[in-house]
Motif scaffolding. Structure first.
Motif, PDB file in Angstrom:
ATOM      1  N   THR A   1      17.178  28.466 103.821  1.00 52.98           N
ATOM      2  CA  THR A   1      15.441  28.737 104.123  1.00 52.98           C
ATOM      3  C   THR A   1      15.493  29.622 102.585  1.00 52.98           C
ATOM      4  O   THR A   1      16.282  29.706 101.837  1.00 52.98           O
ATOM      5  CB  THR A   1      15.609  30.113 105.418  1.00 52.98           C
ATOM      6  N   ILE A   2      14.341  29.719 102.585  1.00 52.36           N
ATOM      7  CA  ILE A   2      13.402  30.248 101.337  1.00 52.36           C
ATOM      8  C   ILE A   2      14.310  31.673 101.385  1.00 52.36           C
ATOM      9  O   ILE A   2      14.052  32.202  99.768  1.00 52.36           O
ATOM     10  CB  ILE A   2      12.441  30.785 101.267  1.00 52.36           C
ATOM     11  N   LYS A   3      14.432  32.790 101.771  1.00 47.22           N
ATOM     12  CA  LYS A   3      15.388  33.960 101.839  1.00 47.22           C
ATOM     13  C   LYS A   3      17.175  33.944 101.567  1.00 47.22           C
ATOM     14  O   LYS A   3      17.173  34.525 100.708  1.00 47.22           O
ATOM     15  CB  LYS A   3      15.412  34.532 102.745  1.00 47.22           C
ATOM     16  N   ASN A   4      17.100  32.546 101.020  1.00 41.60           N
ATOM     17  CA  ASN A   4      18.518  32.579 100.246  1.00 41.60           C
ATOM     18  C   ASN A   4      18.487  33.162  99.352  1.00 41.60           C
ATOM     19  O   ASN A   4      19.743  33.658  98.243  1.00 41.60           O
ATOM     20  CB  ASN A   4      19.129  31.292 100.824  1.00 41.60           C
ATOM     21  N   TYR A   5      17.400  31.916  98.269  1.00 42.28           N
ATOM     22  CA  TYR A   5      17.105  32.513  96.632  1.00 42.28           C
ATOM     23  C   TYR A   5      17.434  33.422  96.067  1.00 42.28           C
ATOM     24  O   TYR A   5      17.829  34.520  95.436  1.00 42.28           O
ATOM     25  CB  TYR A   5      15.520  31.546  96.132  1.00 42.28           C
ATOM     26  N   PHE A   6      16.701  34.515  97.810  1.00 40.86           N
ATOM     27  CA  PHE A   6      16.954  35.663  97.331  1.00 40.86           C
ATOM     28  C   PHE A   6      18.489  37.338  97.938  1.00 40.86           C
ATOM     29  O   PHE A   6      17.975  38.128  96.592  1.00 40.86           O
ATOM     30  CB  PHE A   6      15.219  36.492  98.264  1.00 40.86           C
ATOM     31  N   GLU A   7      18.581  36.289  98.304  1.00 39.11           N
ATOM     32  CA  GLU A   7      19.690  37.473  99.236  1.00 39.11           C
ATOM     33  C   GLU A   7      20.954  36.493  98.306  1.00 39.11           C
ATOM     34  O   GLU A   7      21.806  36.974  98.781  1.00 39.11           O
ATOM     35  CB  GLU A   7      19.697  37.232 100.784  1.00 39.11           C
ATOM     36  N   ASP A   8      20.913  35.097  98.124  1.00 41.46           N
ATOM     37  CA  ASP A   8      22.909  34.662  97.829  1.00 41.46           C
ATOM     38  C   ASP A   8      23.030  34.571  96.968  1.00 41.46           C
ATOM     39  O   ASP A   8      22.527  34.943  95.519  1.00 41.46           O
ATOM     40  CB  ASP A   8      22.649  32.947  98.347  1.00 41.46           C
ATOM     41  N   GLU A   9      24.687  35.754  96.280  1.00 43.53           N
ATOM     42  CA  GLU A   9      25.385  35.772  95.697  1.00 43.53           C
ATOM     43  C   GLU A   9      24.921  34.631  94.214  1.00 43.53           C
ATOM     44  O   GLU A   9      24.430  34.886  93.019  1.00 43.53           O
ATOM     45  CB  GLU A   9      26.026  35.604  95.284  1.00 43.53           C
ATOM     46  N   ASP A  10      24.572  33.197  94.116  1.00 45.45           N
ATOM     47  CA  ASP A  10      24.115  31.895  93.533  1.00 45.45           C
ATOM     48  C   ASP A  10      22.624  31.874  92.999  1.00 45.45           C
ATOM     49  O   ASP A  10      23.127  30.899  91.975  1.00 45.45           O
ATOM     50  CB  ASP A  10      24.721  30.730  94.283  1.00 45.45           C
ATOM     51  N   PHE A  11      22.146  32.288  93.730  1.00 46.80           N
ATOM     52  CA  PHE A  11      20.447  32.702  93.495  1.00 46.80           C
ATOM     53  C   PHE A  11      19.762  33.421  92.133  1.00 46.80           C
ATOM     54  O   PHE A  11      20.539  33.898  91.413  1.00 46.80           O
ATOM     55  CB  PHE A  11      20.144  31.836  94.587  1.00 46.80           C
ATOM     56  N   LEU A  12      18.987  33.630  92.957  1.00 48.45           N
ATOM     57  CA  LEU A  12      18.285  35.483  92.064  1.00 48.45           C
ATOM     58  C   LEU A  12      19.336  36.178  91.332  1.00 48.45           C
ATOM     59  O   LEU A  12      19.317  36.427  90.076  1.00 48.45           O
ATOM     60  CB  LEU A  12      17.650  36.419  92.513  1.00 48.45           C
ATOM     61  N   PRO A  13      20.698  36.791  92.103  1.00 42.54           N
ATOM     62  CA  PRO A  13      21.726  37.795  91.167  1.00 42.54           C
ATOM     63  C   PRO A  13      22.153  36.716  90.551  1.00 42.54           C
ATOM     64  O   PRO A  13      22.770  37.486  89.533  1.00 42.54           O
ATOM     65  CB  PRO A  13      22.467  37.827  92.569  1.00 42.54           C
ATOM     66  N   SER A  14      22.429  35.789  90.052  1.00 40.61           N
ATOM     67  CA  SER A  14      23.632  35.035  88.977  1.00 40.61           C
ATOM     68  C   SER A  14      21.778  34.294  87.664  1.00 40.61           C
ATOM     69  O   SER A  14      23.090  34.566  86.900  1.00 40.61           O
ATOM     70  CB  SER A  14      23.700  34.094  89.901  1.00 40.61           C
ATOM     71  N   VAL A  15      20.548  34.532  88.120  1.00 41.33           N
ATOM     72  CA  VAL A  15      20.072  34.315  86.839  1.00 41.33           C
ATOM     73  C   VAL A  15      19.506  35.613  86.647  1.00 41.33           C
ATOM     74  O   VAL A  15      18.188  35.377  85.300  1.00 41.33           O
ATOM     75  CB  VAL A  15      19.353  32.650  87.021  1.00 41.33           C
ATOM     76  N   LEU A  16      19.131  36.706  86.740  1.00 39.66           N
ATOM     77  CA  LEU A  16      18.062  37.721  86.799  1.00 39.66           C
ATOM     78  C   LEU A  16      19.323  38.851  86.939  1.00 39.66           C
ATOM     79  O   LEU A  16      20.177  39.700  87.657  1.00 39.66           O
ATOM     80  CB  LEU A  16      17.144  38.228  87.731  1.00 39.66           C
ATOM     81  N   SER A  17      19.567  39.444  85.465  1.00 35.62           N
ATOM     82  CA  SER A  17      20.270  40.605  85.870  1.00 35.62           C
ATOM     83  C   SER A  17      20.134  42.036  85.722  1.00 35.62           C
ATOM     84  O   SER A  17      18.852  42.162  85.895  1.00 35.62           O
ATOM     85  CB  SER A  17      20.668  41.204  83.719  1.00 35.62           C
TER      86      SER A  17
END
Length: 603
Positions: free
Chosen positions: A2-18
């Protein structure tokens, strides 16, 4: 997925935005927008300050691979979207969309005007000629504001009246049309409300001459500004000095006597001005006499560089001098005199023009509702709430724990507030922002602080660039609507926001008075249905300046006890629902010490 995964999963936003911290509101907003875009349903979102709204709409748009136009009110947000947010969102998908930033016509170089008005007089404009020779081969030439004065820039740019479009001999080299072509070939266009509103208004009448090609979605960020901006373009306006410019720029085609007569008529018009903003009917005789004079001088000219813009200028005057329902006003200042027609209702016009712009729009801002209702905002744009998917999310920051509000009682005039202002400013180590309802009051307070607290730095709206990261903490910032609406003060160490008065507009304003009468004639209550919703939105904007990060804390001060004594005060207090109200100045000052870190135990 789901679109929420981009915000919650470690492999997405947390990995590209310090330093990224997941926020449930951000994922909730993104999921809502994704569903609305997927179904091509118009949507409106009130996303509170700090919710990360830009990524909330960028990620769904990029994930769906839709062509979108993103429109904002402020240059600050445009640059943030271009230089920060789009690059971050793009990393999630492994490729970068084609992005273009399209500005208003006056930001681009006009070859025709340069070679007609600047180049033949090279000795008078050596800097401009030298600059052009250095960038002449650029595919798109943008104007370097700050390098040249206003007169020079005016002579090498064109407005919509002066531009002759495809009939221009330099059309193949036109920077604006080249930029337009590049923008429409891109996946994402970033632009401003004024340019897009102008284009939508044009499309409401005809597709001919449109700037933007059709897109699947238009995202109106900072959408709260649209009800005030769009009617300006649904109507018409013209600076009557444009006729004088037409004569001066083509002086070889006019006799010295004609130029002198036109100048005398214009000066007579300016001499009759009694206020900076008036109903046009108050100046109708003066305006008609001026127009009669310049029309007599110009209308027989057949030269293309005179005839074409003159025809456009006359066409712009038709609705201003016509009978269509609306407000006709004139505004004067610094040698200019502008006449305007603003329709009282522009929603149907907006909807019609939007049909030729996109399939479905998204309206998003931190301040769109009064109470829990989007009714005022949507009605101004021609929408019934049943037609639109709507979402309002809760506050991101812990206002209840980390904020306080102080509303002193019995302030029956401005002088009574002086002692409160000086007490707050002298005790505070962080910065203070004061929001006024008038420039007069702004100047009075600046004088107060400069006299009573000469060691404090005072910054006045219009005289300071708040985006300057070198600004010291501990300053006093005084402003009106610009400071209230969308300026980020986080880097200034802001700890206190003061509203000098509740942000009601003046009901005697020429436009607002007729607008409120229109509400009444439609069976509404001008105060409850128009002035109050607008004031509550402005109040939200002001209080939203204080908190920008989770660890912020600070004090709101409202020097207007109508907040407590009038029934409508609840509409404002609900904006800061559950925030503890301190009862005395002493309590307020004590809390400021907590904010400055002197007494963390007091939190």
């Amino acid at each position: 997925m789901t679109i929420k995964n981009y915000f919650e999963d470690e492999d997405f936003l947390p990995s590209v935005l310090s330093g990224y911290r997941p926020r449930k509101q951000q994922a909730e907003i993104a999921d809502f927008i994704h569903k609305s875009m997927s179904g091509h349903v118009p949507a409106v979102v009130e996303a509170p300050t700090g919710s990360g709204k830009t990524l909330s709409y960028l990620i769904p748009a990029l994930e769906l691979e839709r062509k979108v136009i993103i429109s904002t009110k402020t240059k600050q947000l445009m640059l943030q979207i271009l230089n920060k947010d789009i690059p971050i969102a793009s990393k999630l998908f492994g490729h970068s969309p084609a992005v273009y930033y399209l500005k208003g016509r006056r930001n681009y170089f006009c070859h025709e005007r340069f070679f007609r008005l600047i180049y033949p007089s090279s000795s008078f404009y050596p800097d401009a000629v030298k600059w052009f020779e250095g960038i002449a081969e650029n595919y798109v030439i943008e104007i370097p504001f700050g390098m040249f004065g206003g007169e020079v820039i005016e002579k090498m740019t064109a407005d919509s009246y002066q531009c002759t479009g495809s009939s221009c001999q330099f059309f193949a080299h036109c920077s604006f049309y080249r930029a337009k072509e590049a923008a429409n070939a891109s996946d994402v266009i970033v632009t401003n409300h004024h340019l897009l509103a102008s284009d939508i208004a044009m499309k409401s009448k005809s597709e001919f001459g449109a700037v933007f090609d059709f897109a699947e979605h238009v995202i109106f960020d900072e959408a709260h500004a649209l009800p005030d901006i769009y009617p300006l373009f649904a109507g018409s306006d013209i600076n009557l000095r444009s006729f004088m410019s037409l004569i001066r720029e083509n002086k070889t085609h006019f006799s010295p006597k004609d130029a002198e007569t036109a100048t005398g008529a214009y000066n007579t018009l300016l001499a009759g001005v009694r206020e900076s903003r008036m109903l046009l009917e108050q100046m109708k005789g003066d305006v008609d006499r001026y127009l009669e004079t310049v029309f007599r001088i110009i209308e027989d000219k057949t030269e293309k560089e005179i005839k074409d813009p003159f025809t456009k200028l006359k066409a712009a005057l038709v609705p201003i001098r016509g009978e269509e329902e609306g407000v006709r006003i004139c505004e004067a200042g610094a040698g200019s005199f502008t006449v305007k027609f603003i329709p009282l209702t522009a929603g149907d016009n907006f909807r019609e023009g939007l049909k030729g712009t996109c399939i479905s729009p998204l309206f998003i801002s931190a301040t769109l509702t009064a109470g829990d209702s989007f009714g005022y905002f949507l009605s101004e744009l021609g929408y019934d709430p049943s037609e639109v998917n709507a979402l309002k999310t809760g506050a991101v920051f812990d206002y209840e724990t980390r904020g306080r509000i102080y509303v002193p009682k019995g302030l029956w005039n401005d002088k009574n507030a002086d002692g409160i202002y000086t007490a707050l400013a002298s005790r505070l180590e962080g910065s203070m922002l004061v929001i006024c309802n008038s420039t007069r009051r702004m100047e009075e307070l600046a004088a107060l602080f400069e006299t009573a607290l000469p060691y404090k730095k005072v910054f006045i709206q219009g005289n300071v660039d708040v985006s300057d990261r070198e600004l010291e903490t501990g300053g006093i910032f005084i402003g009106c609507n610009i400071f209230r609406e969308g300026v980020d003060f986080a880097h200034t160490g802001l700890k206190c926001v003061v509203l000098d008065k509740l942000p009601f507009e003046y009901p005697d304003d020429a436009f607002l008075k007729q607008k409120s009468e229109k509400v009444k004639s439609n069976g509404g209550n001008p105060f409850m249905d128009f002035f109050l919703p607008r004031a509550v939105i402005y109040f939200k904007q002001a209080v939203g300046r204080l908190f920008r990060h989770e660890d912020d804390m600070g004090l709101w001060v409202v020097l207007d006890d109508r907040l407590l004594t009038k029934n409508y005060g609840k509409s404002f207090m609900d904006v800061l629902k559950n925030v503890h109200r301190v009862r005395t100045l002493s309590e307020a000052l004590s809390f400021l010490e907590v904010c400055d870190g002197k007494d963390q135990a007091g939190l």
